[in-house]
Enzyme design. Structure first.
Site, PDB file in Angstrom:
ATOM      1  N   ALA A   1       0.809  -1.222   0.000  1.00 31.44           N
ATOM      2  CA  ALA A   1       0.000   0.000   0.000  1.00 31.44           C
ATOM      3  C   ALA A   1       0.843   1.273   0.000  1.00 31.44           C
ATOM      4  O   ALA A   1       0.293   2.363  -0.084  1.00 31.44           O
ATOM      5  CB  ALA A   1      -0.904  -0.005   1.237  1.00 31.44           C
TER       6      ALA A   1
ATOM      7  N   GLY B   1       2.491   3.250  -5.723  1.00 29.92           N
ATOM      8  CA  GLY B   1       1.787   2.974  -6.974  1.00 29.92           C
ATOM      9  C   GLY B   1       0.299   2.684  -6.831  1.00 29.92           C
ATOM     10  O   GLY B   1      -0.463   3.440  -6.225  1.00 29.92           O
TER      11      GLY B   1
ATOM     12  N   GLY C   1      -1.302   0.353  -5.176  1.00 30.34           N
ATOM     13  CA  GLY C   1      -1.758   0.084  -3.809  1.00 30.34           C
ATOM     14  C   GLY C   1      -1.973   1.371  -3.030  1.00 30.34           C
ATOM     15  O   GLY C   1      -2.941   1.497  -2.267  1.00 30.34           O
TER      16      GLY C   1
ATOM     17  N   SER D   1      -1.784  -9.347 -14.393  1.00 33.36           N
ATOM     18  CA  SER D   1      -1.204  -8.395 -15.347  1.00 33.36           C
ATOM     19  C   SER D   1      -1.578  -8.810 -16.757  1.00 33.36           C
ATOM     20  O   SER D   1      -1.728 -10.007 -17.044  1.00 33.36           O
ATOM     21  CB  SER D   1       0.318  -8.393 -15.224  1.00 33.36           C
ATOM     22  OG  SER D   1       0.883  -7.701 -16.320  1.00 33.36           O
TER      23      SER D   1
ATOM     24  N   TYR E   1       7.450 -13.774 -14.284  1.00 29.45           N
ATOM     25  CA  TYR E   1       6.426 -12.788 -13.900  1.00 29.45           C
ATOM     26  C   TYR E   1       5.081 -13.149 -14.543  1.00 29.45           C
ATOM     27  O   TYR E   1       4.042 -13.158 -13.873  1.00 29.45           O
ATOM     28  CB  TYR E   1       6.882 -11.385 -14.333  1.00 29.45           C
ATOM     29  CG  TYR E   1       5.883 -10.299 -13.994  1.00 29.45           C
ATOM     30  CD1 TYR E   1       5.616  -9.965 -12.654  1.00 29.45           C
ATOM     31  CD2 TYR E   1       5.201  -9.608 -14.984  1.00 29.45           C
ATOM     32  CE1 TYR E   1       4.694  -8.974 -12.338  1.00 29.45           C
ATOM     33  CE2 TYR E   1       4.282  -8.615 -14.670  1.00 29.45           C
ATOM     34  CZ  TYR E   1       4.036  -8.302 -13.342  1.00 29.45           C
ATOM     35  OH  TYR E   1       3.114  -7.315 -13.026  1.00 29.45           O
TER      36      TYR E   1
HETATM   37  N1  LIG Z   1       2.900  -1.053 -13.035  1.00 35.31           N
HETATM   38  C1  LIG Z   1       2.294  -1.729 -13.975  1.00 35.31           C
HETATM   39  O1  LIG Z   1       2.281  -1.319 -15.149  1.00 35.31           O
HETATM   40  C2  LIG Z   1       1.593  -3.029 -13.664  1.00 35.31           C
HETATM   41  C3  LIG Z   1       0.983  -3.718 -14.717  1.00 35.31           C
HETATM   42  C4  LIG Z   1       0.308  -4.896 -14.431  1.00 35.31           C
HETATM   43  C5  LIG Z   1       0.254  -5.370 -13.143  1.00 35.31           C
HETATM   44  N2  LIG Z   1       0.868  -4.684 -12.145  1.00 35.31           N
HETATM   45  C6  LIG Z   1       0.759  -5.235 -10.783  1.00 35.31           C
HETATM   46  O2  LIG Z   1       0.200  -4.249  -9.938  1.00 35.31           O
HETATM   47  C7  LIG Z   1       0.625  -4.470  -8.599  1.00 35.31           C
HETATM   48  C8  LIG Z   1       1.082  -3.158  -8.002  1.00 35.31           C
HETATM   49  O3  LIG Z   1       2.254  -2.743  -8.684  1.00 35.31           O
HETATM   50  P1  LIG Z   1       2.648  -1.219  -8.860  1.00 35.31           P
HETATM   51  O4  LIG Z   1       2.605  -0.914 -10.301  1.00 35.31           O
HETATM   52  O5  LIG Z   1       1.891  -0.372  -7.921  1.00 35.31           O
HETATM   53  O6  LIG Z   1       4.209  -1.315  -8.464  1.00 35.31           O
HETATM   54  P2  LIG Z   1       5.050  -0.660  -7.260  1.00 35.31           P
HETATM   55  O7  LIG Z   1       4.858   0.818  -7.240  1.00 35.31           O
HETATM   56  O8  LIG Z   1       6.423  -1.191  -7.441  1.00 35.31           O
HETATM   57  O9  LIG Z   1       4.378  -1.280  -5.957  1.00 35.31           O
HETATM   58  C9  LIG Z   1       4.576  -2.635  -5.633  1.00 35.31           C
HETATM   59  C10 LIG Z   1       4.351  -2.820  -4.152  1.00 35.31           C
HETATM   60  O10 LIG Z   1       4.599  -4.201  -3.834  1.00 35.31           O
HETATM   61  C11 LIG Z   1       5.428  -4.222  -2.677  1.00 35.31           C
HETATM   62  N3  LIG Z   1       6.204  -5.445  -2.524  1.00 35.31           N
HETATM   63  C12 LIG Z   1       7.164  -5.956  -3.327  1.00 35.31           C
HETATM   64  N4  LIG Z   1       7.706  -7.043  -2.764  1.00 35.31           N
HETATM   65  C13 LIG Z   1       7.076  -7.235  -1.577  1.00 35.31           C
HETATM   66  C14 LIG Z   1       7.192  -8.156  -0.519  1.00 35.31           C
HETATM   67  N5  LIG Z   1       8.125  -9.120  -0.535  1.00 35.31           N
HETATM   68  N6  LIG Z   1       6.364  -8.056   0.545  1.00 35.31           N
HETATM   69  C15 LIG Z   1       5.445  -7.077   0.616  1.00 35.31           C
HETATM   70  N7  LIG Z   1       5.311  -6.128  -0.329  1.00 35.31           N
HETATM   71  C16 LIG Z   1       6.122  -6.212  -1.415  1.00 35.31           C
HETATM   72  C17 LIG Z   1       6.346  -3.015  -2.863  1.00 35.31           C
HETATM   73  O11 LIG Z   1       6.999  -2.701  -1.645  1.00 35.31           O
HETATM   74  P3  LIG Z   1       8.366  -1.819  -1.660  1.00 35.31           P
HETATM   75  O12 LIG Z   1       7.944  -0.395  -1.884  1.00 35.31           O
HETATM   76  O13 LIG Z   1       8.930  -2.068  -0.316  1.00 35.31           O
HETATM   77  O14 LIG Z   1       9.214  -2.348  -2.784  1.00 35.31           O
HETATM   78  C18 LIG Z   1       5.306  -1.990  -3.289  1.00 35.31           C
HETATM   79  O15 LIG Z   1       4.633  -1.492  -2.174  1.00 35.31           O
HETATM   80  C19 LIG Z   1       1.704  -5.548  -8.671  1.00 35.31           C
HETATM   81  O16 LIG Z   1       1.134  -6.789  -8.311  1.00 35.31           O
HETATM   82  C20 LIG Z   1       2.094  -5.565 -10.125  1.00 35.31           C
HETATM   83  O17 LIG Z   1       2.569  -6.827 -10.540  1.00 35.31           O
HETATM   84  C21 LIG Z   1       1.532  -3.519 -12.364  1.00 35.31           C
END
Ligand SMILES: NC(=O)c1ccc[n+]([C@@H]2O[C@H](COP(=O)([O-])OP(=O)(O)OC[C@H]3O[C@@H](n4cnc5c(N)ncnc54)[C@H](OP(=O)(O)O)[C@@H]3O)[C@@H](O)[C@H]2O)c1
Length: 322
Positions: free
Chosen positions: A28, A31, A33, A156, A187
């Protein structure tokens, strides 16, 4: 300027008063979250920010002042099953209801070889799927007690692959003990697993009032993929302005999750895949997304595989099957 055909949650959904309701959002602090959390707080909800870095959660939470709802940051490292168990135990001690569980956190391991979690699982599927699987199973009784309630899990667009290369879960070697590792294939495979889990869980929960959904949020301009080496970070920084017209703000990328957590319609499609529109689908018919839509990947719609995956997952995370 933003993309034209972004799907937005409707006004009724985004103006519901959810005071008194309790949500968990994993990842949370960043991004998708973070923006999911912000909207739940705007509408009066209480959000447990389940983050591996609680200091980062507290830092971003400074921007919540004046919002109607409340939050609590709690530590959860999805790459450590002991941490998942500790989080669930603490949550169950502190809270007597759970209206929505958003299994949002995820990562792609950039620019390196195979990485493993504390429990020896491949990290990508370990965090996105296995950690969330254990978390959800440990909280299922409370979700049932709080019904109607919802569980969503992030997938995704990349799970879909292309007609020539459809991704699949490799039941015979889910954690890359013998297979050759590739970051992006891992992934995509992890994100097939999350879709299958939402499907299987929905079936198991029929009649309980607990519903599930898997979500493609869009191409978010988040911190996603920023954990790579210097070269990869430089490439990402150069790409960002070039892809701006095809990608989404984090607020836009939170819309599909919010629709699934709050709309009246989403529970009517329990277990389904909900997708933001995306130019990244190679199947033209999918580019507009859909709430819900059918994945073009037959490996992500097969209930038999979903059941086998879940059966194997109990053993892998050390849970007894009920
Ligand atoms: N960005 C895109 O274009 C995209 C596209 C499709 C799907 N998604 C999915 O959307 C979701 C959110 O991603 P986002 O784009 O918001 O990316 P993000 O900004 O990198 O956020 C990812 C979050 O996951 C946390 N995380 C990673 N490893 C973890 C762990 N071991 N334990 C607990 N938390 C952990 C990160 O914590 P830290 O801050 O500590 O690293 C961060 O809070 C993900 O599941 C991603 O696969 C994203």
């Amino acid at each position: 300027m933003g993309r034209k055909n972004v799907l937005w949650a409707d006004e009724r959904t985004l103006s519901k008063d959810i005071s008194g309701k309790v949500y968990i959002v994993t990842g949370a602090n960043s991004g998708v979250g973070l923006e999911t959390t912000r909207q739940l707080l705007k509408q009066g909800g209480h959000v447990v920010m389940a983050c591996r870095r609680t200091n980062a959660a507290e830092e971003v939470a400074q921007s919540f002042s004046g919002l109607k709802g409340s939050y609590k940051a709690m530590r959860l490292d999805l790459a450590d099953l002991k941490s998942v168990r500790e989080f669930a135990t603490e949550f169950l001690q502190k809270y007597d209801r759970l209206d929505g569980l958003a299994c949002n956190a995820g990562l792609v391991t950039m620019g390196g070889g195979l990485q493993r979690t504390k429990d020896g699982l491949e990290t990508t599927i370990g965090v996105s799927y296995f950690g969330h699987f254990l978390l959800t199973e440990l909280l299922l009784d409370l979700l049932k007690k709080s019904a109607p309630s919802r569980m969503i899990i992030l997938s995704s667009v990349v799970h879909a692959g292309s007609k020539k290369n459809r991704h699949m879960v490799h039941l015979e070697d889910l954690n890359y003990t013998t297979r050759k590792f590739n970051n992006f294939a891992a992934y995509s495979e992890a994100k097939v697993a999350t879709i299958l889990y939402a499907m299987e869980l929905a079936k198991r929960l029929e009649g309980t009032g607990v519903t599930t959904a898997s979500v493609h949020p869009g191409w978010a301009r988040s911190n996603f993929g920023s954990g790579g080496n210097l070269l990869i970070r430089m490439i990402m920084a150069i790409m960002r302005p070039l892809t701006a017209s095809m990608s989404d703000s984090n607020e836009e990328a939170a819309q599909t999750s919010l629709h699934c957590l709050l709309s009246d319609d989403a529970p009517k499609h329990s277990g389904a895949y909900f997708s933001q529109s995306s130019v990244l689908y190679s199947d033209k018919v999918c580019k507009n997304g859909g709430w819900p839509m059918t994945s073009p990947n037959p490996n992500a719609t097969d209930m038999d595989t979903a059941k086998k995956l879940v059966d194997a997952s109990y053993d892998i995370v050390g849970l007894k099957k009920n």
